[in-house]
Design a protein around this motif. Structure first.
Motif, PDB file in Angstrom:
ATOM      1  N   VAL A 285     -46.271 -13.325  23.571  1.00 38.20           N
ATOM      2  CA  VAL A 285     -47.008 -14.288  24.395  1.00 38.20           C
ATOM      3  C   VAL A 285     -46.071 -15.267  25.111  1.00 38.20           C
ATOM      4  CG1 VAL A 285     -49.095 -14.166  23.000  1.00 38.20           C
ATOM      5  CG2 VAL A 285     -47.329 -15.800  22.386  1.00 38.20           C
ATOM      6  N   TRP A 286     -44.837 -15.390  24.649  1.00 39.72           N
ATOM      7  CA  TRP A 286     -43.888 -16.280  25.295  1.00 39.72           C
ATOM      8  C   TRP A 286     -42.473 -15.901  24.865  1.00 39.72           C
ATOM      9  CZ3 TRP A 286     -44.699 -19.298  29.281  1.00 39.72           C
ATOM     10  CH2 TRP A 286     -43.711 -20.217  29.657  1.00 39.72           C
ATOM     11  N   GLY A 287     -41.517 -16.117  25.768  1.00 41.17           N
ATOM     12  CA  GLY A 287     -40.128 -15.802  25.456  1.00 41.17           C
ATOM     13  C   GLY A 287     -39.808 -14.346  25.735  1.00 41.17           C
ATOM     14  N   PHE A 288     -40.111 -13.928  26.954  1.00 36.49           N
ATOM     15  CA  PHE A 288     -39.890 -12.527  27.315  1.00 36.49           C
ATOM     16  C   PHE A 288     -38.421 -12.299  27.695  1.00 36.49           C
ATOM     17  CE2 PHE A 288     -44.237 -13.729  28.402  1.00 36.49           C
ATOM     18  CZ  PHE A 288     -44.948 -12.812  27.658  1.00 36.49           C
ATOM     19  N   GLY A 289     -38.082 -11.071  27.891  1.00 39.15           N
ATOM     20  CA  GLY A 289     -36.727 -10.734  28.311  1.00 39.15           C
ATOM     21  C   GLY A 289     -35.855 -10.310  27.151  1.00 39.15           C
ATOM     22  N   LYS A 290     -34.745  -9.684  27.496  1.00 46.41           N
ATOM     23  CA  LYS A 290     -33.807  -9.209  26.495  1.00 46.41           C
ATOM     24  C   LYS A 290     -32.933 -10.346  25.988  1.00 46.41           C
ATOM     25  CE  LYS A 290     -33.455  -4.499  28.351  1.00 46.41           C
ATOM     26  NZ  LYS A 290     -32.522  -3.464  28.872  1.00 46.41           N
ATOM     27  N   VAL A 291     -32.438 -10.168  24.794  1.00 44.64           N
ATOM     28  CA  VAL A 291     -31.495 -11.132  24.216  1.00 44.64           C
ATOM     29  C   VAL A 291     -30.106 -10.797  24.735  1.00 44.64           C
ATOM     30  CG1 VAL A 291     -30.515 -12.046  22.094  1.00 44.64           C
ATOM     31  CG2 VAL A 291     -32.926 -11.378  22.167  1.00 44.64           C
ATOM     32  N   GLU A 292     -29.503 -11.745  25.414  1.00 43.95           N
ATOM     33  CA  GLU A 292     -28.208 -11.501  26.042  1.00 43.95           C
ATOM     34  C   GLU A 292     -27.031 -11.839  25.138  1.00 43.95           C
ATOM     35  OE1 GLU A 292     -28.361 -13.797  29.576  1.00 43.95           O
ATOM     36  OE2 GLU A 292     -29.847 -12.515  30.567  1.00 43.95           O
ATOM     37  N   TYR A 293     -27.316 -12.338  23.939  1.00 39.92           N
ATOM     38  CA  TYR A 293     -26.229 -12.682  23.038  1.00 39.92           C
ATOM     39  C   TYR A 293     -25.602 -11.409  22.468  1.00 39.92           C
ATOM     40  CZ  TYR A 293     -28.899 -17.058  23.053  1.00 39.92           C
ATOM     41  OH  TYR A 293     -29.591 -18.177  23.427  1.00 39.92           O
ATOM     42  N   LYS A 294     -24.287 -11.399  22.384  1.00 41.59           N
ATOM     43  CA  LYS A 294     -23.595 -10.258  21.788  1.00 41.59           C
ATOM     44  C   LYS A 294     -23.801 -10.222  20.278  1.00 41.59           C
ATOM     45  CE  LYS A 294     -19.968  -9.791  25.315  1.00 41.59           C
ATOM     46  NZ  LYS A 294     -18.501  -9.794  25.562  1.00 41.59           N
ATOM     47  N   GLU A 295     -23.681 -11.388  19.645  1.00 45.75           N
ATOM     48  CA  GLU A 295     -23.905 -11.489  18.208  1.00 45.75           C
ATOM     49  C   GLU A 295     -24.885 -12.617  17.960  1.00 45.75           C
ATOM     50  OE1 GLU A 295     -20.599 -11.421  15.560  1.00 45.75           O
ATOM     51  OE2 GLU A 295     -19.301 -10.392  16.983  1.00 45.75           O
ATOM     52  N   TYR A 296     -25.814 -12.393  17.052  1.00 44.89           N
ATOM     53  CA  TYR A 296     -26.824 -13.416  16.810  1.00 44.89           C
ATOM     54  C   TYR A 296     -27.458 -13.227  15.433  1.00 44.89           C
ATOM     55  CZ  TYR A 296     -29.663  -9.496  18.522  1.00 44.89           C
ATOM     56  OH  TYR A 296     -30.218  -8.260  18.723  1.00 44.89           O
ATOM     57  N   GLU A 297     -28.156 -14.289  15.012  1.00 50.17           N
ATOM     58  CA  GLU A 297     -28.925 -14.267  13.785  1.00 50.17           C
ATOM     59  C   GLU A 297     -30.392 -14.496  14.132  1.00 50.17           C
ATOM     60  OE1 GLU A 297     -27.398 -17.143  11.097  1.00 50.17           O
ATOM     61  OE2 GLU A 297     -25.448 -16.149  10.854  1.00 50.17           O
ATOM     62  N   ILE A 298     -31.288 -13.868  13.391  1.00 52.16           N
ATOM     63  CA  ILE A 298     -32.719 -13.963  13.672  1.00 52.16           C
ATOM     64  C   ILE A 298     -33.424 -14.624  12.488  1.00 52.16           C
ATOM     65  CG2 ILE A 298     -34.844 -12.674  14.118  1.00 52.16           C
ATOM     66  CD1 ILE A 298     -33.194 -10.541  15.469  1.00 52.16           C
ATOM     67  N   GLU A 299     -34.232 -15.639  12.796  1.00 54.90           N
ATOM     68  CA  GLU A 299     -35.075 -16.289  11.788  1.00 54.90           C
ATOM     69  C   GLU A 299     -36.530 -16.150  12.231  1.00 54.90           C
ATOM     70  OE1 GLU A 299     -36.044 -20.733   9.975  1.00 54.90           O
ATOM     71  OE2 GLU A 299     -34.189 -20.392  11.098  1.00 54.90           O
ATOM     72  N   THR A 300     -37.373 -15.611  11.356  1.00 53.64           N
ATOM     73  CA  THR A 300     -38.775 -15.370  11.684  1.00 53.64           C
ATOM     74  C   THR A 300     -39.676 -16.211  10.789  1.00 53.64           C
ATOM     75  OG1 THR A 300     -38.292 -13.106  12.390  1.00 53.64           O
ATOM     76  CG2 THR A 300     -40.571 -13.620  11.885  1.00 53.64           C
ATOM     77  N   ASN A 301     -40.629 -16.883  11.409  1.00 51.15           N
ATOM     78  CA  ASN A 301     -41.590 -17.715  10.681  1.00 51.15           C
ATOM     79  C   ASN A 301     -42.990 -17.212  11.028  1.00 51.15           C
ATOM     80  OD1 ASN A 301     -42.765 -19.709   9.170  1.00 51.15           O
ATOM     81  ND2 ASN A 301     -42.525 -21.294  10.710  1.00 51.15           N
ATOM     82  N   THR A 302     -43.751 -16.805  10.025  1.00 52.75           N
ATOM     83  CA  THR A 302     -45.087 -16.243  10.241  1.00 52.75           C
ATOM     84  C   THR A 302     -46.149 -17.152   9.634  1.00 52.75           C
ATOM     85  OG1 THR A 302     -44.188 -13.994  10.161  1.00 52.75           O
ATOM     86  CG2 THR A 302     -46.558 -14.238   9.864  1.00 52.75           C
ATOM     87  N   LYS A 303     -47.180 -17.452  10.421  1.00 49.68           N
ATOM     88  CA  LYS A 303     -48.307 -18.257   9.945  1.00 49.68           C
ATOM     89  C   LYS A 303     -49.577 -17.436  10.104  1.00 49.68           C
ATOM     90  CE  LYS A 303     -46.303 -22.788  11.039  1.00 49.68           C
ATOM     91  NZ  LYS A 303     -46.271 -23.272   9.661  1.00 49.68           N
ATOM     92  N   ASN A 304     -50.290 -17.237   8.993  1.00 51.82           N
ATOM     93  CA  ASN A 304     -51.526 -16.463   9.023  1.00 51.82           C
ATOM     94  C   ASN A 304     -52.723 -17.357   9.350  1.00 51.82           C
ATOM     95  OD1 ASN A 304     -49.796 -14.918   6.627  1.00 51.82           O
ATOM     96  ND2 ASN A 304     -50.881 -13.554   8.000  1.00 51.82           N
ATOM     97  N   PHE A 305     -53.692 -16.781  10.031  1.00 46.62           N
ATOM     98  CA  PHE A 305     -54.918 -17.491  10.337  1.00 46.62           C
ATOM     99  C   PHE A 305     -55.973 -17.163   9.283  1.00 46.62           C
ATOM    100  CE2 PHE A 305     -52.923 -17.172  14.544  1.00 46.62           C
ATOM    101  CZ  PHE A 305     -52.983 -18.499  14.931  1.00 46.62           C
ATOM    102  N   HIS A 306     -56.876 -18.130   9.053  1.00 46.62           N
ATOM    103  CA  HIS A 306     -57.938 -17.962   8.065  1.00 46.62           C
ATOM    104  C   HIS A 306     -59.298 -18.229   8.716  1.00 46.62           C
ATOM    105  CE1 HIS A 306     -54.349 -18.718   5.630  1.00 46.62           C
ATOM    106  NE2 HIS A 306     -54.961 -18.085   4.647  1.00 46.62           N
ATOM    107  N   PHE A 307     -60.314 -17.598   8.167  1.00 49.54           N
ATOM    108  CA  PHE A 307     -61.694 -17.899   8.531  1.00 49.54           C
ATOM    109  C   PHE A 307     -62.439 -18.128   7.230  1.00 49.54           C
ATOM    110  CE2 PHE A 307     -66.076 -17.016   9.648  1.00 49.54           C
ATOM    111  CZ  PHE A 307     -66.210 -17.750  10.822  1.00 49.54           C
TER     112      PHE A 307
END
Length: 397
Positions: A285-307
């Protein structure tokens, strides 16, 4: 007709035709490219069939040249369904607004339950949670995940040893272990204290039992330090020996340090990507495009929705991509020796208990060979060398 879904989205009309030239009319419709299906005869002069909404104008022209009359019986498909929805838009908007409100309320914080803390510590925890924005009425979507909340509480509140944070529905549950929690009395069986390594006794604190060594005594592994048999001959009693026997011990460690070392550091550049997760799928939904960094670290944060109390298979996923660079550090010989000494000290400390300390150190050997320095160090350590050994009743000194 095989793919009725495509026609459903375009709209379908059920047509009734009456007259003597029905067969001729159907042939004309077919020759003009008008798609008809579900043709059914109802008596000798009545037929019903279905056509696409887009062909209504064409069929009107074809009927003029025949001896038949047509009547449109039913209208089905997405265009007509949409019109009916517009007529009932008030109800639909109300239902959507109701579900939206329930969805938002299901993803807010409505309770904070803290267990295991005294009132003073609980007040500190709630104050710290307020500073982090974790309070009633806040949307969970904008709060830190439970791992970060747990780490910050442990780091910022000195009165607690550990805190477990769990989010269940709309309530945060915290289980606290305080540092000043009274220790349970230790139940000990009869035992002696013996030396677990060789050394020279420098200090003693015997709480219970009969000391068998003195200051400046040299001891070897397994030697009796404190006996669990106390009293005079004929009037002895067996007790669990307790105490600390501090001795000077010795360690030799060898460490190798390269003169040239390579490591990675973050340079501060980062890129954010946002996704909506549906099951196993991730929709960007946001932040399109390829990652141009040669070396990088990835941190992922996931938030679940509730009903209400149910966790939906929908989540918000935030991915942070941080660029890193490779750094090369070149030591001089003296810098490499200093780095090797520090590593040797850290290695020794990792082997010792908290109440042990380094009394002295002496470099036994150091050399430079093949782009590396090697160093051997002799450490003098003051540590508690006593360890328990079960005492069998009837055993003599």
């Amino acid at each position: 007709m095989k793919n009725l879904w495509i026609e459903f989205f375009g709209g379908i009309i059920t047509v009734e035709t009456r007259g003597k030239g029905i067969e001729r009319l159907l042939n004309i419709l077919t020759r003009n490219g008008i798609l008809i299906w579900n043709v059914k005869r109802h008596g000798s002069e009545t037929v019903t069939f279905k056509i696409k909404l887009n062909d209504v104008k064409k069929i009107r022209k074809a009927v003029k040249d025949s001896n038949c009359k047509i009547k449109f019986l039913r209208r089905t498909g997405m265009p007509f369904l949409f019109k009916r929805l517009l007529k009932n838009s008030g109800f639909i908007v109300g239902a959507f607004a109701f579900l939206l409100v329930i969805f938002i309320l299901s993803n807010m914080v409505w309770g904070i339950d803290i267990k295991g803390a005294n009132p003073e510590t609980e007040h500190k925890i709630r104050k710290e949670l307020d500073a982090m924005g974790v309070k009633k009425g806040k949307v969970q979507f904008f709060l830190e995940n439970v791992e970060v909340i747990q780490r910050k509480l442990t780091d910022n509140i000195g009165a607690i040893t550990w805190v477990g944070v769990e989010l269940k529905g709309t309530t945060y549950h915290l289980q606290v272990v305080e540092k000043n929690e009274p220790e349970k009395p230790e139940l000990l069986s009869p035992r002696d204290l013996v030396a677990k390594k060789k050394g020279v006794i420098v200090d003693m604190f015997v709480e219970e039992g009969q000391p068998k060594v003195s200051i400046h005594d040299h001891v070897k592994p397994g030697q009796l330090l404190v006996s669990g048999v106390i009293g005079k001959e004929g009037q002895t009693e067996i007790v669990p020996a307790k105490g600390e026997i501090f001795a000077e011990t010795w360690y030799i460690t060898t460490v190798t340090q390269p003169l040239k070392s390579t490591f990675h550091v973050l340079n501060g550049n980062e890129k954010q990507k946002h996704f909506i997760g549906i099951g196993k799928w991730k929709i960007p939904v946001w932040g399109f495009g390829k990652v141009e960094y040669k070396e990088y670290e990835i941190e992922t944060n996931t938030k679940n929705f509730h009903f209400l109390k149910w966790k939906l298979p929908i989540s918000y996923i935030n991915t942070t991509i941080r660029e890193r660079e490779q750094e090369v550090r070149i030591y001089s010989n003296e810098e490499a020796f200093d780095a090797a000494k520090n590593r040797a000290r850290n290695d020794i400390k990792s082997l010792l208990t908290d109440n042990a300390k380094i009394k002295g150190e002496k470099v036994l050997h150091k050399s430079v060979d093949d782009g590396k320095v090697s160093i051997s160090i002799h450490f003098q350590i003051i540590e508690n060398i006593a360890e328990a050994k079960p005492l069998i009743q009837g055993e003599t000194e």
